[in-house]
Design a protein around this motif. Structure first.
Motif, PDB file in Angstrom:
ATOM      1  N   LEU A  51     -82.890 -37.401  14.656  1.00 57.91           N
ATOM      2  CA  LEU A  51     -81.432 -38.178  14.078  1.00 57.91           C
ATOM      3  C   LEU A  51     -80.730 -36.664  13.619  1.00 57.91           C
ATOM      4  N   ILE A  52     -81.682 -36.294  11.894  1.00 58.60           N
ATOM      5  CA  ILE A  52     -80.929 -35.710  11.428  1.00 58.60           C
ATOM      6  C   ILE A  52     -80.619 -33.856  11.434  1.00 58.60           C
ATOM      7  N   SER A  53     -81.048 -33.711  12.455  1.00 57.68           N
ATOM      8  CA  SER A  53     -81.128 -32.447  13.233  1.00 57.68           C
ATOM      9  C   SER A  53     -79.032 -32.800  13.946  1.00 57.68           C
ATOM     10  N   CYS A  54     -78.947 -34.042  14.307  1.00 55.46           N
ATOM     11  CA  CYS A  54     -77.630 -34.235  14.461  1.00 55.46           C
ATOM     12  C   CYS A  54     -76.288 -33.784  13.907  1.00 55.46           C
ATOM     13  N   PHE A  55     -76.758 -33.679  12.584  1.00 56.30           N
ATOM     14  CA  PHE A  55     -75.394 -33.644  11.894  1.00 56.30           C
ATOM     15  C   PHE A  55     -74.716 -31.984  11.692  1.00 56.30           C
ATOM     16  N   PRO A  56     -73.962 -31.332  11.218  1.00 55.33           N
ATOM     17  CA  PRO A  56     -74.157 -29.816  11.524  1.00 55.33           C
ATOM     18  C   PRO A  56     -74.609 -29.343  10.545  1.00 55.33           C
ATOM     19  N   GLN A  57     -74.831 -27.656  10.699  1.00 54.15           N
ATOM     20  CA  GLN A  57     -75.552 -27.404   9.471  1.00 54.15           C
ATOM     21  C   GLN A  57     -75.574 -27.189   8.424  1.00 54.15           C
ATOM     22  N   GLY A  58     -74.000 -27.603   8.214  1.00 53.75           N
ATOM     23  CA  GLY A  58     -74.037 -27.121   6.896  1.00 53.75           C
ATOM     24  C   GLY A  58     -74.074 -28.135   5.759  1.00 53.75           C
ATOM     25  N   VAL A  59     -74.311 -29.107   6.660  1.00 53.96           N
ATOM     26  CA  VAL A  59     -74.877 -30.575   6.281  1.00 53.96           C
ATOM     27  C   VAL A  59     -76.814 -30.751   5.882  1.00 53.96           C
ATOM     28  N   VAL A  60     -77.171 -29.673   6.655  1.00 56.38           N
ATOM     29  CA  VAL A  60     -78.269 -30.873   6.725  1.00 56.38           C
ATOM     30  C   VAL A  60     -79.381 -28.922   5.761  1.00 56.38           C
ATOM     31  N   GLY A  61     -80.267 -29.198   5.319  1.00 56.51           N
ATOM     32  CA  GLY A  61     -80.803 -28.091   4.742  1.00 56.51           C
ATOM     33  C   GLY A  61     -82.477 -28.144   4.634  1.00 56.51           C
ATOM     34  N   LYS A  62     -82.693 -27.496   3.698  1.00 57.95           N
ATOM     35  CA  LYS A  62     -84.686 -27.544   3.511  1.00 57.95           C
ATOM     36  C   LYS A  62     -84.762 -27.446   1.890  1.00 57.95           C
ATOM     37  N   THR A  63     -85.317 -28.420   1.276  1.00 57.57           N
ATOM     38  CA  THR A  63     -85.610 -28.111  -0.240  1.00 57.57           C
ATOM     39  C   THR A  63     -86.629 -26.654  -0.318  1.00 57.57           C
ATOM     40  N   ALA A  64     -87.084 -26.589  -1.501  1.00 57.87           N
ATOM     41  CA  ALA A  64     -87.620 -25.914  -1.809  1.00 57.87           C
ATOM     42  C   ALA A  64     -89.755 -25.559  -1.247  1.00 57.87           C
ATOM     43  N   GLU A  65     -89.814 -26.821  -1.010  1.00 52.36           N
ATOM     44  CA  GLU A  65     -91.417 -27.258  -0.710  1.00 52.36           C
ATOM     45  C   GLU A  65     -91.446 -27.263   1.364  1.00 52.36           C
ATOM     46  N   GLY A  66     -90.163 -26.757   1.604  1.00 51.02           N
ATOM     47  CA  GLY A  66     -90.237 -27.367   3.243  1.00 51.02           C
ATOM     48  C   GLY A  66     -89.316 -28.548   3.724  1.00 51.02           C
ATOM     49  N   LYS A  67     -88.756 -29.195   2.684  1.00 47.81           N
ATOM     50  CA  LYS A  67     -88.550 -31.141   3.364  1.00 47.81           C
ATOM     51  C   LYS A  67     -86.741 -30.801   4.041  1.00 47.81           C
ATOM     52  N   LEU A  68     -87.285 -31.459   5.228  1.00 48.23           N
ATOM     53  CA  LEU A  68     -85.459 -32.114   5.238  1.00 48.23           C
ATOM     54  C   LEU A  68     -84.759 -32.785   4.339  1.00 48.23           C
ATOM     55  N   THR A  69     -83.518 -31.580   4.014  1.00 46.62           N
ATOM     56  CA  THR A  69     -82.963 -32.183   3.527  1.00 46.62           C
ATOM     57  C   THR A  69     -81.030 -32.433   3.233  1.00 46.62           C
ATOM     58  N   LEU A  70     -80.219 -32.794   2.893  1.00 42.88           N
ATOM     59  CA  LEU A  70     -78.804 -32.665   2.791  1.00 42.88           C
ATOM     60  C   LEU A  70     -78.392 -32.595   2.295  1.00 42.88           C
ATOM     61  N   GLY A  71     -77.465 -31.771   2.146  1.00 42.43           N
ATOM     62  CA  GLY A  71     -77.040 -30.834   0.932  1.00 42.43           C
ATOM     63  C   GLY A  71     -75.940 -31.677   0.318  1.00 42.43           C
ATOM     64  N   ARG A  72     -75.115 -32.706   1.627  1.00 43.35           N
ATOM     65  CA  ARG A  72     -74.277 -33.538   1.043  1.00 43.35           C
ATOM     66  C   ARG A  72     -74.242 -34.803   1.403  1.00 43.35           C
ATOM     67  N   PRO A  73     -74.162 -36.440   1.430  1.00 40.45           N
ATOM     68  CA  PRO A  73     -73.342 -37.112   1.637  1.00 40.45           C
ATOM     69  C   PRO A  73     -72.777 -37.055   3.530  1.00 40.45           C
ATOM     70  N   PRO A  74     -73.572 -37.172   4.357  1.00 42.08           N
ATOM     71  CA  PRO A  74     -72.296 -37.216   5.425  1.00 42.08           C
ATOM     72  C   PRO A  74     -71.361 -37.816   5.661  1.00 42.08           C
ATOM     73  N   PHE A  75     -69.812 -36.889   5.962  1.00 40.21           N
ATOM     74  CA  PHE A  75     -68.988 -37.340   6.499  1.00 40.21           C
ATOM     75  C   PHE A  75     -68.787 -39.200   7.166  1.00 40.21           C
ATOM     76  N   ALA A  76     -67.767 -39.912   7.476  1.00 39.55           N
ATOM     77  CA  ALA A  76     -67.755 -40.861   8.536  1.00 39.55           C
ATOM     78  C   ALA A  76     -67.755 -40.524  10.195  1.00 39.55           C
ATOM     79  N   ASP A  77     -67.049 -39.008  10.900  1.00 39.25           N
ATOM     80  CA  ASP A  77     -66.879 -38.530  11.845  1.00 39.25           C
ATOM     81  C   ASP A  77     -68.569 -37.365  11.857  1.00 39.25           C
ATOM     82  N   GLU A  78     -69.241 -37.145  10.586  1.00 39.39           N
ATOM     83  CA  GLU A  78     -70.469 -36.546  11.124  1.00 39.39           C
ATOM     84  C   GLU A  78     -71.502 -37.949  11.764  1.00 39.39           C
TER      85      GLU A  78
END
Length: 495
Positions: free
Chosen positions: A61-88
């Motif tokens: 599900l998280i992978s559906c967000f644009p690449q600029g929104v989705v990232g990884k933490t230093a521990e390798g966890k999936l994270t979000l750089g910012r809250p997704p917008f309505a169109d996202e």
């Protein structure tokens, strides 16, 4: 008439299922379907429906967000750089609405950061998975409950809430709060699997159960009398598994009502003090015949006397691990038993007459496992006569594991004199039975069980030999001699 889209969906479903159970093949199948989704517009929708129908974890599900929104933490966890917008969120929604089945395990939650959980919990007004039918939540941590709550939707049909396949949910206020209204909020549940390690949550689980009127499969913890009465009235119920505590009060036969539904399986686990007693009932339906009752099955669960006219003798297979004989007595109604397991029936002695009564009640028995604990030296009053009763009345028996006092009996009187030899019974395990007069026992066994070549027995432990081990070895020696003598006689008669 089946539409082209439905035909394509079935084809893609077949492709997806071809690699089931094999990780590499499963991955290849999904790659193939993804490629088909990109092939043409006609393939896109049914292919995406198949790809998203069953998912594991939150990552897809998280992978559906644009690449600029989705990232990884230093521990390798999936994270979000910012809250997704309505169109996202709308981009995620077009895939999330296709999800019918979701499995969440502990390691899936360990792969996502707190930001992902916070974002999902703060989704816009639409449900995250609006068409979810099956949810399996295999995690015990209360900190993820906000995420669990947004995954629960009224369309849920099958719901599993456990710590792991081998671990029950540990009790907590958060879990009780969730369960308190789960029955009313999610009325479409047909299958529910949620078991606690204590009876603190009995009332909330029982309340939820009473709110479901189309349950098919239920596996849970302690249920109160009201919940059991409700379940007994459900015609849809096919399997039931629950627990009881304080066996002195809760395992009384009259505490469990009559089940008139077509139950295939019932499991009752009783916990008392430091001893765990398991009572299992695996009941398989027998096909209707012209001579069988019009109703296919009626489970009389530990409650009424044998004279109750409502009993339907349809049980084929039964496994019981019990403590008290008064629990067994009502089960004598199941005249079509073929397999009976009383393995842990070691705290109560059943004499020859009781065994005779049981044998008469269950004439279709093929396998019998009775009081077989190799770690118990509890004396038994069952003798060779009890074994004769089994051979006489259960003509289909071919496998017996049972402790008894093996001794010489009068072969000129009943029951021995009226018992026909059983040529099918070729396996006899006596556990830690005592024996006297091995040659007499060998003669008696050979007369009744002509195809029995030897008797199995258990050693007490690795260092200490079984009491009477030498006598049983001696008996097996005599039995071999009798078999050879019988073989020689048959050859001479053939000539």
């Amino acid at each position: 008439m089946t539409s082209d889209t439905e035909v394509l969906f079935h084809i893609f479903t077949t492709i997806d299922g071809a690699g089931e159970g094999f990780r590499d093949q499963e991955r290849d199948s999904r790659v193939t379907i993804a490629a088909l989704a990109r092939t043409c517009r006609a393939f896109k929708e049914p292919a995406l429906d198949v790809l998203w129908k069953n998912i594991n974890g939150i990552k897809p599900l998280i992978s559906c967000f644009p690449q600029g929104v989705v990232g990884k933490t230093a521990e390798g966890k999936l994270t979000l750089g910012r809250p997704p917008f309505a169109d996202e969120w709308k981009l995620l929604e077009q895939y999330a609405c296709r999800v019918h089945s979701l499995t969440i395990q502990a390691f899936h939650l360990d792969q996502i950061s707190d930001e992902v959980v916070q974002a999902l919990v703060s989704t816009p007004s639409f449900p995250l998975l609006p068409n979810l039918r099956r949810l399996e939540w295999w995690n015990d941590r209360d900190c993820f409950f906000p995420l669990l709550r947004i995954l629960l939707v009224p369309t849920i049909r099958s719901l599993t809430l456990r710590g792991s396949p081998y671990m029950r949910w540990s009790p907590s206020f958060a879990k009780s709060a969730l369960l308190a209204s789960i029955g009313v909020r999610y009325p479409s549940v047909r299958e529910f699997n949620c078991t606690f390690d204590s009876k603190e949550n009995s009332d909330v689980v029982s309340k939820a159960v009473c709110d479901w009127h189309e349950l098919v499969h239920l596996q849970t913890g302690v249920l109160n009398t009201q919940a059991l009465a409700h379940l007994a009235s459900l015609p849809s119920l096919e399997s039931l598994s629950f627990m009881t505590y304080d066996s002195a009060a809760d395992t009384q036969p009259q505490s469990i009502p009559i089940f008139t539904s077509k139950l295939d399986a019932v499991s009752i686990t009783c916990r008392c003090a430091s001893v765990v007693i398991v009572e299992r009932f695996l009941i398989h339906r027998i096909p209707q015949t012209s001579s069988s009752p019009s109703r296919s099955a009626s489970l009389q669960s530990l409650s009424k006397s044998l004279s109750n006219p409502r009993m339907m003798l349809m049980t084929k297979y039964l496994i019981i691990n019990v403590l008290h004989f008064d629990v067994i007595a009502p089960l004598l109604q199941f005249s079509r038993l073929t397999v009976l397991d009383l393995t842990w029936f070691c705290s109560l002695d059943v004499d020859d007459e009781a065994l005779k009564y049981m044998a008469q009640a269950w004439p279709q028995l093929e396998e019998l496992y009775f009081e077989f604990s190799s770690q118990s030296l509890v004396l038994t009053s069952r003798t060779f006569t009890g074994l004769v009763h089994l051979i006489k009345y259960c003509r289909h028996l071919h496998h017996i594991q049972m402790r008894f006092v093996a001794c010489s009996i009068d072969t000129d009187i009943e029951p021995f004199s009226t018992t026909t030899a059983n040529e099918n019974l070729t396996f006899l395990d006596v556990g830690i039975s005592s024996i006297s007069n091995p040659i007499a026992v060998a003669c008696q066994l050979h007369a009744l069980l002509p195809n029995l070549t030897h008797v199995e027995y258990h050693e007490w432990d690795e260092c200490t030999p079984l009491p009477f081990q030498e006598e049983w070895d001696e008996m097996n020696g005599y039995l071999q001699t009798l078999i050879k003598s019988a073989g020689i006689r048959e050859k001479r008669q053939a000539k």
